[in-house]
Design a protein around this motif. Structure first.
Motif, PDB file in Angstrom:
ATOM      1  N   THR A   1     -30.670  -9.295  -0.912  1.00  0.00           N
ATOM      2  CA  THR A   1     -31.344 -10.439  -1.494  1.00  0.00           C
ATOM      3  C   THR A   1     -30.446 -11.655  -0.985  1.00  0.00           C
ATOM      4  OG1 THR A   1     -29.813 -10.371  -3.584  1.00  0.00           O
ATOM      5  CG2 THR A   1     -32.088  -9.422  -3.634  1.00  0.00           C
ATOM      6  N   ILE A   2     -30.737 -12.996  -1.467  1.00  0.00           N
ATOM      7  CA  ILE A   2     -29.915 -14.202  -1.006  1.00  0.00           C
ATOM      8  C   ILE A   2     -28.471 -13.853  -1.610  1.00  0.00           C
ATOM      9  CG2 ILE A   2     -30.830 -15.524  -3.128  1.00  0.00           C
ATOM     10  CD1 ILE A   2     -29.568 -16.919   0.652  1.00  0.00           C
ATOM     11  N   ASP A   3     -28.509 -13.467  -2.982  1.00  0.00           N
ATOM     12  CA  ASP A   3     -27.079 -13.242  -3.454  1.00  0.00           C
ATOM     13  C   ASP A   3     -26.249 -12.392  -2.930  1.00  0.00           C
ATOM     14  OD1 ASP A   3     -27.685 -15.293  -5.570  1.00  0.00           O
ATOM     15  OD2 ASP A   3     -28.622 -13.708  -6.802  1.00  0.00           O
ATOM     16  N   ASP A   4     -27.066 -11.091  -2.281  1.00  0.00           N
ATOM     17  CA  ASP A   4     -26.230 -10.187  -1.479  1.00  0.00           C
ATOM     18  C   ASP A   4     -25.726 -10.900  -0.418  1.00  0.00           C
ATOM     19  OD1 ASP A   4     -26.937  -8.183  -3.324  1.00  0.00           O
ATOM     20  OD2 ASP A   4     -28.664  -7.780  -2.164  1.00  0.00           O
ATOM     21  N   VAL A   5     -26.564 -11.650   0.360  1.00  0.00           N
ATOM     22  CA  VAL A   5     -26.018 -12.459   1.657  1.00  0.00           C
ATOM     23  C   VAL A   5     -24.821 -13.353   1.216  1.00  0.00           C
ATOM     24  CG1 VAL A   5     -26.861 -13.924   3.534  1.00  0.00           C
ATOM     25  CG2 VAL A   5     -28.109 -12.005   2.838  1.00  0.00           C
ATOM     26  N   PHE A   6     -25.049 -13.980  -0.002  1.00  0.00           N
ATOM     27  CA  PHE A   6     -23.761 -14.654  -0.361  1.00  0.00           C
ATOM     28  C   PHE A   6     -22.620 -13.968  -0.388  1.00  0.00           C
ATOM     29  CE2 PHE A   6     -26.521 -17.721  -2.902  1.00  0.00           C
ATOM     30  CZ  PHE A   6     -26.964 -18.508  -1.752  1.00  0.00           C
ATOM     31  N   ASP A   7     -22.666 -12.841  -0.907  1.00  0.00           N
ATOM     32  CA  ASP A   7     -21.425 -11.995  -1.030  1.00  0.00           C
ATOM     33  C   ASP A   7     -20.877 -11.395   0.048  1.00  0.00           C
ATOM     34  OD1 ASP A   7     -21.790 -12.283  -3.947  1.00  0.00           O
ATOM     35  OD2 ASP A   7     -22.741 -10.238  -4.307  1.00  0.00           O
ATOM     36  N   ILE A   8     -21.850 -10.904   1.067  1.00  0.00           N
ATOM     37  CA  ILE A   8     -21.370 -10.588   2.382  1.00  0.00           C
ATOM     38  C   ILE A   8     -20.790 -11.472   3.204  1.00  0.00           C
ATOM     39  CG2 ILE A   8     -22.507  -9.751   4.567  1.00  0.00           C
ATOM     40  CD1 ILE A   8     -24.385  -8.079   2.936  1.00  0.00           C
ATOM     41  N   VAL A   9     -21.488 -12.765   3.100  1.00  0.00           N
ATOM     42  CA  VAL A   9     -20.736 -13.778   3.973  1.00  0.00           C
ATOM     43  C   VAL A   9     -19.329 -14.486   3.303  1.00  0.00           C
ATOM     44  CG1 VAL A   9     -20.921 -16.523   4.547  1.00  0.00           C
ATOM     45  CG2 VAL A   9     -22.881 -15.060   4.663  1.00  0.00           C
ATOM     46  N   SER A  10     -19.213 -14.274   2.049  1.00  0.00           N
ATOM     47  CA  SER A  10     -17.890 -14.557   1.356  1.00  0.00           C
ATOM     48  C   SER A  10     -16.895 -13.561   1.993  1.00  0.00           C
ATOM     49  CB  SER A  10     -18.174 -14.619  -0.051  1.00  0.00           C
ATOM     50  OG  SER A  10     -16.906 -14.810  -0.596  1.00  0.00           O
ATOM     51  N   GLU A  11     -17.399 -12.201   2.100  1.00  0.00           N
ATOM     52  CA  GLU A  11     -16.421 -11.196   2.492  1.00  0.00           C
ATOM     53  C   GLU A  11     -15.957 -11.334   3.826  1.00  0.00           C
ATOM     54  OE1 GLU A  11     -13.707  -8.078   1.821  1.00  0.00           O
ATOM     55  OE2 GLU A  11     -14.877  -9.076   0.420  1.00  0.00           O
ATOM     56  N   LEU A  12     -17.009 -11.464   4.586  1.00  0.00           N
ATOM     57  CA  LEU A  12     -16.494 -11.678   5.969  1.00  0.00           C
ATOM     58  C   LEU A  12     -15.870 -12.890   6.179  1.00  0.00           C
ATOM     59  CD1 LEU A  12     -20.186 -10.842   7.585  1.00  0.00           C
ATOM     60  CD2 LEU A  12     -18.144  -9.355   7.666  1.00  0.00           C
TER      61      LEU A  12
END
Length: 154
Positions: free
Chosen positions: A65-76
């Motif tokens: 989801t978009i929230d998952d992508v926020f988390d992934i981008v933040s981690e990367l």
């Protein structure tokens, strides 16, 4: 790392462009495309992409989801900053080090200060060495150098 409003908006726009069926979901292939579009270094193997799904609890579903992508981008982005910081510390350490000992000595520190036109007394340089030299052997190794920089918050 906390994402800014502008970063979230950019991610949202990329997400929406790739979510062509307007499901609010991206599969692995489109997740990869989204991360590339955002200019991030992205995993290149299927296993690494799958690990991103595991990291956000979506390995069974196979989508994010978009929230998952926020988390992934933040981690990367956090990982990228950590890597950049580590590289900078290694470069600084190499500039200050005696290449034969692979560590910072009084002599190598004094030489680096002279090159940079920094004026420290021998006593001040010895004190710097003593504070950082955990093993008290006259040579500051990278872990000792890193510990001092971490301790002062850099």
């Amino acid at each position: 790392m906390k994402l800014s409003k502008a970063q979230k908006q950019e991610i949202k726009e990329v997400f929406e462009d790739l979510d062509t069926e307007d499901t609010g979901l991206l599969d692995e292939k489109n997740l990869y495309k989204a991360l590339r579009a955002l200019g991030l270094e992205v995993p290149v193997t299927e296993q690494e992409i799958n690990q991103l799904l595991v990291d956000v609890g979506r390995s069974e579903e196979g989508y994010v989801t978009i929230d998952d992508v926020f988390d992934i981008v933040s981690e990367l982005m956090t990982n990228r900053q950590d890597n950049s910081r580590s590289e900078q510390l290694h470069k600084a350490f190499q500039l200050l080090s005696d290449p034969q000992l692979n560590g910072i000595t009084f002599k190598s520190l004094k030489r680096a200060c002279q090159v940079q036109n920094e004026s420290f007394t021998d006593g001040q340089l010895n004190e710097m060495i003593a504070v950082a030299d955990k093993h008290q052997d006259g040579v500051i190794l990278f872990p000792e150098f890193q510990r001092i920089w971490t301790k002062i918050g850099l």
